[in-house]
Scaffold this active site. Structure first.
Site, PDB file in Angstrom:
ATOM      1  N   GLY A 118       0.827  -1.197   0.000  1.00  0.00           N
ATOM      2  CA  GLY A 118       0.000   0.000   0.000  1.00  0.00           C
ATOM      3  C   GLY A 118       0.859   1.243   0.000  1.00  0.00           C
ATOM      4  N   THR A 119       0.208   2.390  -0.087  1.00  0.00           N
ATOM      5  CA  THR A 119       0.952   3.638  -0.246  1.00  0.00           C
ATOM      6  C   THR A 119       1.766   4.001   0.984  1.00  0.00           C
ATOM      7  OG1 THR A 119      -1.052   4.848   0.407  1.00  0.00           O
ATOM      8  CG2 THR A 119      -0.643   4.577  -1.954  1.00  0.00           C
ATOM      9  N   THR A 120       1.237   3.764   2.183  1.00  0.00           N
ATOM     10  CA  THR A 120       2.004   4.081   3.388  1.00  0.00           C
ATOM     11  C   THR A 120       3.142   3.088   3.560  1.00  0.00           C
ATOM     12  OG1 THR A 120      -0.067   4.869   4.372  1.00  0.00           O
ATOM     13  CG2 THR A 120       1.832   4.686   5.824  1.00  0.00           C
ATOM     14  N   ALA A 131      -3.005   0.220   6.885  1.00  0.00           N
ATOM     15  CA  ALA A 131      -4.361  -0.270   7.132  1.00  0.00           C
ATOM     16  C   ALA A 131      -5.349   0.682   6.486  1.00  0.00           C
ATOM     17  CB  ALA A 131      -4.638  -0.383   8.626  1.00  0.00           C
ATOM     18  N   GLY A 133      -6.797  -4.664   3.115  1.00  0.00           N
ATOM     19  CA  GLY A 133      -6.994  -5.401   1.877  1.00  0.00           C
ATOM     20  C   GLY A 133      -7.486  -4.571   0.718  1.00  0.00           C
ATOM     21  N   GLY A 134      -7.482  -3.244   0.878  1.00  0.00           N
ATOM     22  CA  GLY A 134      -7.889  -2.393  -0.232  1.00  0.00           C
ATOM     23  C   GLY A 134      -7.022  -2.583  -1.463  1.00  0.00           C
ATOM     24  N   GLY A 135      -5.764  -2.978  -1.228  1.00  0.00           N
ATOM     25  CA  GLY A 135      -4.866  -3.232  -2.349  1.00  0.00           C
ATOM     26  C   GLY A 135      -4.889  -4.664  -2.834  1.00  0.00           C
ATOM     27  N   GLU A 164      -0.619 -10.526   3.492  1.00  0.00           N
ATOM     28  CA  GLU A 164      -0.389  -9.620   4.619  1.00  0.00           C
ATOM     29  C   GLU A 164      -0.682 -10.315   5.947  1.00  0.00           C
ATOM     30  OE1 GLU A 164      -1.305  -5.217   2.684  1.00  0.00           O
ATOM     31  OE2 GLU A 164      -2.962  -6.409   3.451  1.00  0.00           O
TER      32      GLU A 164
END
Length: 231
Positions: free
Chosen positions: A30-32, A86, A98-100, A106
């Site tokens: 994810g981005t973070t 998250a 789980g957006g990605g 994970e």
């Protein structure tokens, strides 16, 4: 006022304080998490010695591009620390992720770790999980039967909302492990534990995006700085 990218970067950089030399490190998606990878790469170039295990092919590629030493869970099955993002974090550090689309890997990596630290901006803090759609990773075989079983199980818990097959363009989205994802728009999930149990009882469900009892710490960035939350 810091923008979202600056807040993500601040939370990610704060996680470096928990990374020690020679650690076996789970690295999220994810981005973070990507902001953490870039900050970690700078430390590695400065002499920090770690070995990473990625939670997705996307993260694996980025780590390799930035020359972070990598391994797999097969060769490194016990990890010291996982750092991941998250989509939602509740007051008990229960997560919706789980957006990605990397939720299965994970969760496997998080469970293999002695400690999991979540990095996020303050917008991810919620009183109750569920405003963000819950990803449910399912097997392609019997997809319609699995869909109906999930619908029945969640309605028995008083949950309602659309179950949508995730797509990439016109085609179904396929996870790194070869599965499909249903995004469940419940609105609110008052009892995440009960929902977790109910979903795991559906044979076609591979995993879901409720991460319960896995995160011990959260580093949450806002315009006031980075807060360290623990359970």
């Amino acid at each position: 006022m810091a923008n979202a990218e600056e807040l993500k970067r601040a939370a990610a950089e704060a996680a470096l304080d928990f990374v020690e030399d020679k650690m076996a490190l789970g690295i999220g998606t994810g981005t973070t998490a990507e902001a953490f990878v870039r900050a970690l790469a700078q430390r590695v170039r400065g002499g920090l010695k770690v070995t990473g295990v990625a939670t997705s092919e996307r993260t694996e590629r980025l780590c390799q591009e930035l020359s972070i030493p990598m391994a797999t869970l097969e060769t490194l099955p016990r990890l010291d620390l996982t750092v991941d993002g998250a989509d939602e974090i509740d007051p008990g550090l229960r997560l919706l992720k789980g957006g990605g689309g990397a939720l299965l890997r994970e969760k496997i990596v998080a469970k293999a770790s002695k400690r999991m630290i979540v990095v996020a901006d303050a917008a991810k803090l919620v009183d109750e999980l569920g405003a963000f759609p819950l990803p449910i990773e399912i097997n392609g075989f019997g997809m319609v039967a699995t869909y109906l079983a999930i619908q029945e199980a969640t309605e028995a818990l008083g949950l309602s909302g659309d179950l949508t097959l995730r797509r990439r363009g016109e085609e179904p989205f396929i996870t790194d492990s070869g599965h499909l994802i249903l995004d469940a728009d419940f609105g609110r999930i008052p009892d995440p534990q009960a929902l977790s149990r109910a979903l795991h009882e559906v044979p076609g469900v591979v995993e879901h995006g409720l991460f319960l009892g896995l995160a011990s710490d959260a580093l949450v960035a806002s315009s006031d700085g980075v807060r360290h939350l623990t359970v």
